[in-house]
Design a protein around this motif. Structure first.
Motif, PDB file in Angstrom:
ATOM      1  N   MET A  60       0.835  -1.204   0.000  1.00  0.00           N
ATOM      2  CA  MET A  60       0.000   0.000   0.000  1.00  0.00           C
ATOM      3  C   MET A  60       0.871   1.256   0.000  1.00  0.00           C
ATOM      4  N   ASN A  61       1.939   1.249   0.815  1.00  0.00           N
ATOM      5  CA  ASN A  61       2.824   2.403   0.895  1.00  0.00           C
ATOM      6  C   ASN A  61       3.519   2.651  -0.434  1.00  0.00           C
ATOM      7  N   SER A  62       3.991   1.588  -1.077  1.00  0.00           N
ATOM      8  CA  SER A  62       4.689   1.759  -2.354  1.00  0.00           C
ATOM      9  C   SER A  62       3.741   2.254  -3.448  1.00  0.00           C
ATOM     10  N   ASN A  63       2.430   1.966  -3.297  1.00  0.00           N
ATOM     11  CA  ASN A  63       1.434   2.442  -4.261  1.00  0.00           C
ATOM     12  C   ASN A  63       0.814   3.773  -3.847  1.00  0.00           C
ATOM     13  N   SER A  64       1.360   4.390  -2.774  1.00  0.00           N
ATOM     14  CA  SER A  64       0.812   5.637  -2.209  1.00  0.00           C
ATOM     15  C   SER A  64      -0.675   5.500  -1.899  1.00  0.00           C
ATOM     16  N   ASP A  65      -1.040   4.336  -1.392  1.00  0.00           N
ATOM     17  CA  ASP A  65      -2.435   4.053  -1.082  1.00  0.00           C
ATOM     18  C   ASP A  65      -2.635   3.877   0.421  1.00  0.00           C
TER      19      ASP A  65
END
Length: 83
Positions: A60-65
């Protein structure tokens, strides 16, 4: 289902078919519960709590989600809330 008790060294054990373990999602451990009043042994699968959450949060963090859904600056003690 009837299964045989088999010798394992100085102990005894049972063999649980793999399809049953897979169906119950048993991985490495089970909980063994004794019910002496009913003369029963109960095997319960142990579910790892929050299994896979760390990887999901990293993704989620890597997808800015991973932004907040509710603004944390909201005052929950404010009387303007209607339920």
């Amino acid at each position: 289902m009837i299964i045989k008790i088999v010798p394992i060294g100085n102990s005894k054990g049972i063999r649980i078919p793999n399809y049953i373990l897979q169906q119950l999602q048993v991985d490495k451990q089970i909980e063994l519960v004794f019910d002496e009043t009913k003369s029963e042994i109960i095997l319960k699968p142990i579910k790892e709590i929050r299994q896979g959450w760390s990887e999901a949060f990293k993704k989620m963090n890597s997808n800015s989600d991973d932004s907040l859904i509710i603004d944390d600056s909201i005052d929950l003690n404010d009387n303007d809330w209607e339920w």
